[in-house]
Scaffold this motif. Structure first.
Motif, PDB file in Angstrom:
ATOM      1  N   ALA A 138       0.958  -1.026  -0.049  1.00  0.00           N
ATOM      2  CA  ALA A 138      -0.190   0.050   0.061  1.00  0.00           C
ATOM      3  C   ALA A 138       0.854   1.359   0.028  1.00  0.00           C
ATOM      4  O   ALA A 138       0.318   2.475  -0.508  1.00  0.00           O
ATOM      5  CB  ALA A 138      -0.808  -0.058   1.158  1.00  0.00           C
ATOM      6  N   LEU A 139       2.054   1.304   0.516  1.00  0.00           N
ATOM      7  CA  LEU A 139       3.065   2.420   0.501  1.00  0.00           C
ATOM      8  C   LEU A 139       3.258   2.716  -0.771  1.00  0.00           C
ATOM      9  O   LEU A 139       3.641   3.897  -1.173  1.00  0.00           O
ATOM     10  CB  LEU A 139       4.364   1.756   1.242  1.00  0.00           C
TER      11      LEU A 139
ATOM     12  N   GLU B 289       1.503   2.231  -3.667  1.00  0.00           N
ATOM     13  CA  GLU B 289       0.336   2.858  -4.287  1.00  0.00           C
ATOM     14  C   GLU B 289       0.362   4.156  -3.695  1.00  0.00           C
ATOM     15  O   GLU B 289      -0.066   5.257  -4.286  1.00  0.00           O
ATOM     16  CB  GLU B 289      -0.859   1.824  -3.791  1.00  0.00           C
ATOM     17  N   ALA B 290       0.337   4.667  -2.266  1.00  0.00           N
ATOM     18  CA  ALA B 290       0.245   5.845  -1.576  1.00  0.00           C
ATOM     19  C   ALA B 290       1.194   6.749  -2.276  1.00  0.00           C
ATOM     20  O   ALA B 290       0.921   7.884  -2.901  1.00  0.00           O
ATOM     21  CB  ALA B 290       0.426   5.903  -0.157  1.00  0.00           C
ATOM     22  N   ALA B 291       2.599   6.329  -2.669  1.00  0.00           N
ATOM     23  CA  ALA B 291       3.526   7.209  -3.161  1.00  0.00           C
ATOM     24  C   ALA B 291       2.955   7.495  -4.685  1.00  0.00           C
ATOM     25  O   ALA B 291       2.996   8.554  -5.210  1.00  0.00           O
ATOM     26  CB  ALA B 291       4.892   6.465  -3.435  1.00  0.00           C
ATOM     27  N   ALA B 292       2.449   6.413  -5.188  1.00  0.00           N
ATOM     28  CA  ALA B 292       1.960   7.032  -6.570  1.00  0.00           C
ATOM     29  C   ALA B 292       0.741   7.621  -6.644  1.00  0.00           C
ATOM     30  O   ALA B 292       0.664   8.838  -7.324  1.00  0.00           O
ATOM     31  CB  ALA B 292       1.537   5.621  -7.503  1.00  0.00           C
ATOM     32  N   ASP B 293      -0.134   7.610  -5.765  1.00  0.00           N
ATOM     33  CA  ASP B 293      -1.352   8.350  -5.594  1.00  0.00           C
ATOM     34  C   ASP B 293      -1.038   9.866  -5.287  1.00  0.00           C
ATOM     35  O   ASP B 293      -1.722  10.730  -5.674  1.00  0.00           O
ATOM     36  CB  ASP B 293      -2.253   7.876  -4.311  1.00  0.00           C
ATOM     37  N   LEU B 294       0.075   9.890  -4.540  1.00  0.00           N
ATOM     38  CA  LEU B 294       0.737  11.342  -4.049  1.00  0.00           C
ATOM     39  C   LEU B 294       1.420  12.011  -5.412  1.00  0.00           C
ATOM     40  O   LEU B 294       2.040  12.926  -4.932  1.00  0.00           O
ATOM     41  CB  LEU B 294       1.543  11.222  -3.021  1.00  0.00           C
ATOM     42  N   GLY B 295       1.573  11.214  -6.484  1.00  0.00           N
ATOM     43  CA  GLY B 295       2.336  11.857  -7.576  1.00  0.00           C
ATOM     44  C   GLY B 295       3.590  11.353  -7.858  1.00  0.00           C
ATOM     45  O   GLY B 295       4.102  12.087  -8.560  1.00  0.00           O
ATOM     46  N   ALA B 296       4.053  10.506  -7.356  1.00  0.00           N
ATOM     47  CA  ALA B 296       5.405   9.841  -7.548  1.00  0.00           C
ATOM     48  C   ALA B 296       5.244   8.805  -8.534  1.00  0.00           C
ATOM     49  O   ALA B 296       4.906   7.845  -8.544  1.00  0.00           O
ATOM     50  CB  ALA B 296       6.224   9.309  -6.324  1.00  0.00           C
ATOM     51  N   PRO B 297       6.087   9.075  -9.816  1.00  0.00           N
ATOM     52  CA  PRO B 297       6.281   8.010 -10.634  1.00  0.00           C
ATOM     53  C   PRO B 297       7.133   6.850 -10.252  1.00  0.00           C
ATOM     54  O   PRO B 297       7.460   6.947  -9.164  1.00  0.00           O
ATOM     55  CB  PRO B 297       6.996   8.643 -11.919  1.00  0.00           C
TER      56      PRO B 297
ATOM     57  N   LYS C 225      10.562   7.169  -8.933  1.00  0.00           N
ATOM     58  CA  LYS C 225      10.821   7.792  -7.859  1.00  0.00           C
ATOM     59  C   LYS C 225      10.208   7.324  -6.532  1.00  0.00           C
ATOM     60  O   LYS C 225      10.820   7.260  -5.567  1.00  0.00           O
ATOM     61  CB  LYS C 225      10.002   9.252  -7.866  1.00  0.00           C
TER      62      LYS C 225
ATOM     63  N   LEU D 178      12.444   6.517  -3.190  1.00  0.00           N
ATOM     64  CA  LEU D 178      11.790   7.423  -2.027  1.00  0.00           C
ATOM     65  C   LEU D 178      11.265   6.597  -1.175  1.00  0.00           C
ATOM     66  O   LEU D 178      11.177   6.974   0.005  1.00  0.00           O
ATOM     67  CB  LEU D 178      10.905   8.632  -2.318  1.00  0.00           C
ATOM     68  N   VAL D 179      10.849   5.394  -1.554  1.00  0.00           N
ATOM     69  CA  VAL D 179      10.131   4.635  -0.533  1.00  0.00           C
ATOM     70  C   VAL D 179      10.715   3.238  -0.517  1.00  0.00           C
ATOM     71  O   VAL D 179      11.204   2.662   0.586  1.00  0.00           O
ATOM     72  CB  VAL D 179       8.650   4.444  -1.234  1.00  0.00           C
TER      73      VAL D 179
ATOM     74  N   PRO E   5      14.792   3.516   0.759  1.00  0.00           N
ATOM     75  CA  PRO E   5      14.869   3.591   2.197  1.00  0.00           C
ATOM     76  C   PRO E   5      14.321   2.557   2.967  1.00  0.00           C
ATOM     77  O   PRO E   5      14.938   2.438   4.046  1.00  0.00           O
ATOM     78  CB  PRO E   5      13.874   4.917   2.263  1.00  0.00           C
TER      79      PRO E   5
END
Lengths: 300, 358
Positions: free
Chosen positions: A196-197, A199-207, A210, A214-215, A218
């Motif tokens: 889900a993390l 998906e959350a990153a994609a939902d917030l605009g990260a291709p 990225k 970024l996720v 780390p």
């Protein structure tokens, strides 16, 4: 909480084991590294004579010298060996990380029944003796071996490439042998990650790329650090693989140590090499321990 | 604003969403309500872009968004698990989406600060998600999805992990927030009370289809089917046959011989099998004091469900039918007005009766 005898026993047994088979031998090595070579049995001086009492101990301490260590710095051969070992260790670790990460990622994302099978396959090589597997690689890499045969059959090369006794062969052997040690910690940390993390990153605009930096990276950091150190530390001190697959023109520290010990019978220098190697590796070992502690705290 | 046109999504042989069409209007708080597995989350995930419809189109402001990947859609989702990034601080989590837009640092800081103030996350900026309580995590997730000022905010069971008290507070806050920001909210929930409380309109889903789309009051008072009546709230459903159906009303005769009078109902024809829906709180329960009344039904209390504010009585009528009646506990008393096996009388108004043809 009251400490019972059985608790103390459980903790004490491994500590006693470590003291008897690690600490004491290390102190002996440390002592030898401060001695001087001699044509004697054992081939170094001074020898601690406990029967002589206090005077014997004082004579022993005054006879200790740093000559073995001084020799390490005087001959560039030793320095070169260390640098070579560190370079090979770093290079192999980098390749292992590049190969291991996609493998571990794919493994962690495979649906369950298949995932278990694939995981067993990663560990499967351990079921065969390490030495036999390295001998097999000698066979593959030799002049008329499988690799050259395949390359020639495919028309990639005309003449066989001398693989054996090169750094490339050492690298192949190292990467092959240590891959599970890289994949398993990476897999462990990637598998824990909640998809889900992503998906959350994609939902917030990260291709996707990225999101990876970024996720995924780390969050896989404990695995990356653990896997890298788990490979780097033993590779630097590796002896069997460079000895069997590598050439004699440039030596890794393990080989140099072996030559000093068994070839030149210079126990003090060999011991000094071993102590110096430990000092060099202390930094990554401490890093690894700290990472493990933090992972334990974080994991709760 | 959002339009689903004959959208279908299959997972293997089962259709999660089955030829569904729906319009969601700008500034609306829309709830998708249904039992688990009804396809409501799949519908939401298709809007977010995590699933692609097998058939049909999804339009956002009039344009088909099939080709738009999730990271380019002007919608944001609040995940059921919150999906907070564990390696980032609260402020870092909220700023994540704005950083992807490449906004100047000062603007990001400003908007993150404003959003944290709005959701009362004041001094938690440097904390990490695992140092927060469940309620605080929920606020961070909400802040993170709101800070991007989405055209549509999608909420996937946003309060499932909160305890009851906190859930009720948060529901009011969410309504307040939606009204203040004027955004379009789509919430997915299996909690009918939550849907009725927060939403302007509810779409009740079952088996991948919308069963009824209406105002909360309509869903509750005028369910269009047995299934909706039964799914929303507590209800007595009694099968019967229409004996009279004209402009003055409908009369339904149940198998047990009870006759229900109701207002005129579309589609109820004489001789057909229908169902009578009567909410327990619309049935008055009283002890037998004076003589028999013609319009009342007599029976015996079987069971009492004490809930504090109301008590639900299960009553077996003399003709064998079991009905539930609820009475508000308007008095402070420990001893309940009716006990088990007490003789009681049930009565209701004519307009409390709903006749359902399917």
């Amino acid at each position: 909480m009251k400490r019972s005898w059985s608790m103390i026993l459980v903790v004490a047994v491994p500590y006693l084991w470590l003291a008897a088979f690690f600490l004491v031998p290390f102190l002996i090595v440390l002592k030898i590294s401060l001695s001087q070579t001699a044509l004697a049995q054992p081939p170094y001086l001074p020898v601690l004579d406990l029967a002589a009492g206090w005077r014997g101990l004082r004579g022993f301490v005054t006879a200790l010298s740093l000559e073995g260590y001084a020799l390490l710095f005087s001959d560039p051969l030793y320095l070169f060996s260390y640098l070579k070992s560190l370079a090979i260790g770093a290079g192999a670790t980098a390749i292992l990380l590049l190969l291991g990460f996609p493998l571990a990622y794919a493994l962690a994302r495979t649906p369950q029944p298949a995932q278990g099978v694939l995981l067993v396959l990663v560990v499967l090589p351990f079921w065969t003796s390490f030495l036999i597997r390295i001998y097999a690689w000698m066979n593959i890499l030799q002049r008329d071996g499988l690799l050259n045969g395949a390359l020639q059959a495919l028309g990639v090369v005309d003449a066989p490439i001398p693989w054996l006794a090169t750094d490339a062969a050492v690298m192949i052997g190292l990467v092959y042998s240590y891959l599970p040690f890289m994949v398993l910690p990476l897999y462990a940390s990637l598998q824990k990650m909640d998809t889900a993390l992503l998906e959350a990153a994609a939902d917030l605009g990260a291709p996707a790329w990225k999101t990876f930096w970024l996720v995924t990276v780390p969050l896989a950091r404990p695995g990356i650090v653990a896997g890298s150190l788990l490979c780097f530390i033993p590779i630097v001190g590796e002896f069997v693989i460079p000895d069997l697959l590598g050439g004699s023109q440039s030596l890794m520290i393990g080989q140099t140590l072996w030559i000093e010990f068994f070839g030149n019978k210079d126990w003090p220098v060999a011991s000094a090499l071993a102590v110096a190697l430990l000092a060099v590796l202390l930094v990554p070992i401490v890093l690894y321990q700290r990472q493990q502690m933090r992972a334990l705290e974080g994991g709760r | 604003m959002v339009r689903f046109e004959d959208v279908s999504k299959r997972f293997g042989a089962t259709a999660a969403v089955d030829r569904l069409s729906l319009d969601i209007f700008p500034g609306e708080f829309f709830a998708l309500l249904g039992p688990s597995g009804c396809g409501k989350t799949t519908l939401l995930r298709m809007l977010a872009g995590f699933e692609t419809p097998d058939e049909g189109r999804i339009l956002l402001d009039g344009s088909d968004i099939a080709a738009v990947p999730p990271h380019r859609r002007p919608v944001n989702m609040m995940f059921q698990s919150y999906a907070l990034f564990p390696h980032l601080t609260v402020a870092g989590n909220i700023a994540f989406g704005l950083r992807q837009e490449g906004l100047p640092k000062t603007e990001i800081a400003e908007r993150v600060g404003a959003m944290m103030a709005l959701l009362q996350l004041g001094r938690l900026g440097e904390r990490r998600p695992d140092q927060l309580s469940g309620g605080q995590r929920q606020r961070v997730a909400l802040a993170r999805s709101l800070v991007k000022r989405p055209r549509v905010l999608l909420l996937d069971e946003p309060m499932a992990a909160l305890d009851r008290k906190l859930r009720e507070e948060t529901q009011f806050e969410l309504m307040d927030l939606q009204a203040r920001l004027g955004l379009t909210f789509v919430i997915v929930t299996h909690d009918q009370e939550e849907a009725m409380k927060v939403a302007d309109r509810i779409g009740v889903m079952n088996h991948g289809r919308l069963v009824q789309v209406a105002l909360p009051e309509e869903i509750y008072e005028k369910p269009n089917s047995r299934w909706v009546a039964d799914f929303i709230g507590d209800v007595n459903l009694i099968e019967g046959r229409v004996t009279v159906a004209d402009a003055d009303g409908v009369v339904v005769e149940a198998a047990e011989g009870i006759r229900f009078q109701a207002d005129a109902t579309d589609g109820a024809k004489t001789g057909e099998t229908v169902w009578v829906a009567l909410r327990p709180e619309k049935i008055a329960i009283a002890s037998i004091t004076d003589g028999k009344r013609a319009d009342a039904l007599y029976g015996e209390v079987l069971e009492i469900g004490y809930r504090g504010d109301v008590s639900v009585y299960k009553v077996r009528l003399d003709n064998g039918l079991v009905m539930k009646a609820a009475a508000a506990n308007t008095m402070r008393r420990v001893a309940q007005p009716f006990g088990c096996n007490d003789r009681v009388v049930l009565s209701w108004a004519r307009d409390a009766v709903a006749v359902l043809t399917r």
